[in-house]
Design a protein around this motif. Structure first.
Motif, PDB file in Angstrom:
ATOM      1  N   LYS A 143       0.863  -0.864  -0.061  1.00 56.49           N
ATOM      2  CA  LYS A 143      -0.050  -0.167   0.242  1.00 56.49           C
ATOM      3  C   LYS A 143       0.912   0.816  -0.225  1.00 56.49           C
ATOM      4  N   PRO A 144       0.819   1.595  -0.775  1.00 60.45           N
ATOM      5  CA  PRO A 144       0.852   3.339  -1.101  1.00 60.45           C
ATOM      6  C   PRO A 144       1.268   4.047   0.365  1.00 60.45           C
ATOM      7  N   GLY A 145       1.140   4.390   1.657  1.00 62.63           N
ATOM      8  CA  GLY A 145       0.908   5.134   2.374  1.00 62.63           C
ATOM      9  C   GLY A 145       1.939   4.323   3.316  1.00 62.63           C
ATOM     10  N   ALA A 148       5.355   4.159   2.307  1.00 60.28           N
ATOM     11  CA  ALA A 148       5.923   5.788   2.138  1.00 60.28           C
ATOM     12  C   ALA A 148       6.230   5.922   3.601  1.00 60.28           C
ATOM     13  N   ARG A 149       5.608   5.714   5.054  1.00 55.11           N
ATOM     14  CA  ARG A 149       6.125   5.338   6.085  1.00 55.11           C
ATOM     15  C   ARG A 149       7.544   4.789   6.304  1.00 55.11           C
ATOM     16  N   ARG A 150       7.432   3.732   5.163  1.00 57.54           N
ATOM     17  CA  ARG A 150       8.091   2.572   6.111  1.00 57.54           C
ATOM     18  C   ARG A 150       9.950   2.655   5.543  1.00 57.54           C
ATOM     19  N   ALA A 175       9.690   4.902  -7.202  1.00 56.00           N
ATOM     20  CA  ALA A 175       9.311   6.602  -7.139  1.00 56.00           C
ATOM     21  C   ALA A 175       9.192   6.885  -5.630  1.00 56.00           C
ATOM     22  N   ALA A 176       9.026   5.999  -4.912  1.00 55.02           N
ATOM     23  CA  ALA A 176       8.737   6.923  -3.471  1.00 55.02           C
ATOM     24  C   ALA A 176      10.181   6.791  -2.986  1.00 55.02           C
ATOM     25  N   MET A 177      10.721   6.003  -2.765  1.00 57.45           N
ATOM     26  CA  MET A 177      12.502   5.481  -3.014  1.00 57.45           C
ATOM     27  C   MET A 177      12.920   7.185  -3.045  1.00 57.45           C
TER      28      MET A 177
END
Length: 278
Positions: A143-145, A148-150, A175-177
């Motif tokens: 999950k994106p959220g 992102a938190r991890r 992209a999240a990284m």
């Protein structure tokens, strides 16, 4: 049946069957029980190795690991040799194996391993990134959220990081990284390690994310450089999340702020204020 039960964790080839050791052949043939993540793949591997499985073969995968571990422990306590093998790599490393190993250790049953190929150390070795200190983070949350938190909690991690990821989530993960670690953070995407179509793409996270918009297939291992003092400062929100993670692990807030601020190269007062605002 052997006089003493023994648990054997067997590393399986991650690509080429030729990487299997002579000890793996011998152990597969001699085990009283072989617990396999996928029994069909085990039988195919045994056939390729010219091994006859004389022992009982049982399935041992994520969905039945908790229940099957108790049954396998009973086999060990009855004096049998139980060999655990997953589809590829080492049991217990993002694969079934930990629960049974824990039970065996608690019961005083000998546990040994047949070392074999590992996607984690193979990718690290060929990534071109520092390998003297590293951490393995497994699969990032889907999950994106949560992802992102991890990743935010790892923004100040100075060790080289190794991840697994599914090909259809690769672009979003990169992209999240890039957002959490910085667009210019060096990384390597290692695809299909040791196999015919092995490929390693190296570059900044932003460039790798753009490349991954294409049709990327196969098994993926990601290697990402750790944070280095002097890099672009990580997002203050990521540092706040890291403080919270350390607090949950039992570190006092004051100590966590001192440690995270020092690692990230930001003033303690700035991080202290951000933590209390959050």
């Amino acid at each position: 049946m052997n006089d003493n039960g023994r648990l054997v964790l067997a590393g399986a080839p991650i690509g080429r069957v030729e990487d299997a050791s002579a000890r793996l052949r011998e152990a597969l043939a001699g085990a009283d029980v072989v617990a396999a993540e996928d029994t069909r793949r085990l039988r195919r591997l045994a056939a390729d190795l010219g091994v006859t499985l004389a022992g009982r073969v049982v399935s041992y995968y994520d969905a039945n690991e908790a229940a099957r571990a108790g049954e396998l422990l009973a086999d060990l306590q009855d004096g049998r040799t139980v060999l655990v093998i997953t589809d590829a790599g080492m049991p217990g490393v993002s694969d079934p194996g930990y629960r049974l190993t824990h039970l065996a250790v608690e019961a005083g049953i000998p546990v040994t391993a047949l070392p074999g190929p590992s996607a984690v150390t193979t990718a690290l070795a060929i990534s071109g990134l520092p390998s003297d200190r590293f951490c393995f983070e497994g699969f990032p949350p889907r999950k994106p959220g949560e992802r992102a938190r991890r990743l935010a909690a790892l923004a100040a991690e100075e060790r080289t990081m190794v991840f697994f990821e599914a090909p259809h989530r690769l672009r979003a993960c990169l992209a999240a990284m890039a957002e959490a670690f910085g667009a210019e953070r060096p990384a390597a995407v290692c695809r299909e390690l040791t196999k015919t179509y092995e490929e390693v793409r190296r570059g900044p996270l932003s460039e790798l994310a753009a490349w991954a918009e294409g049709d990327v297939r196969g098994e993926i291992t990601l290697v990402v450089a750790g944070y280095a003092p002097g890099d672009a400062e990580p997002d203050i929100g990521a540092l706040v999340a890291e403080v919270a993670r350390r607090e949950q692990a039992g570190v006092s807030r004051k100590q966590a702020i001192v440690e995270v601020a020092k690692a990230a190269g930001v003033p303690k007062r700035e991080l202290y204020d951000a933590v209390h605002r959050a």
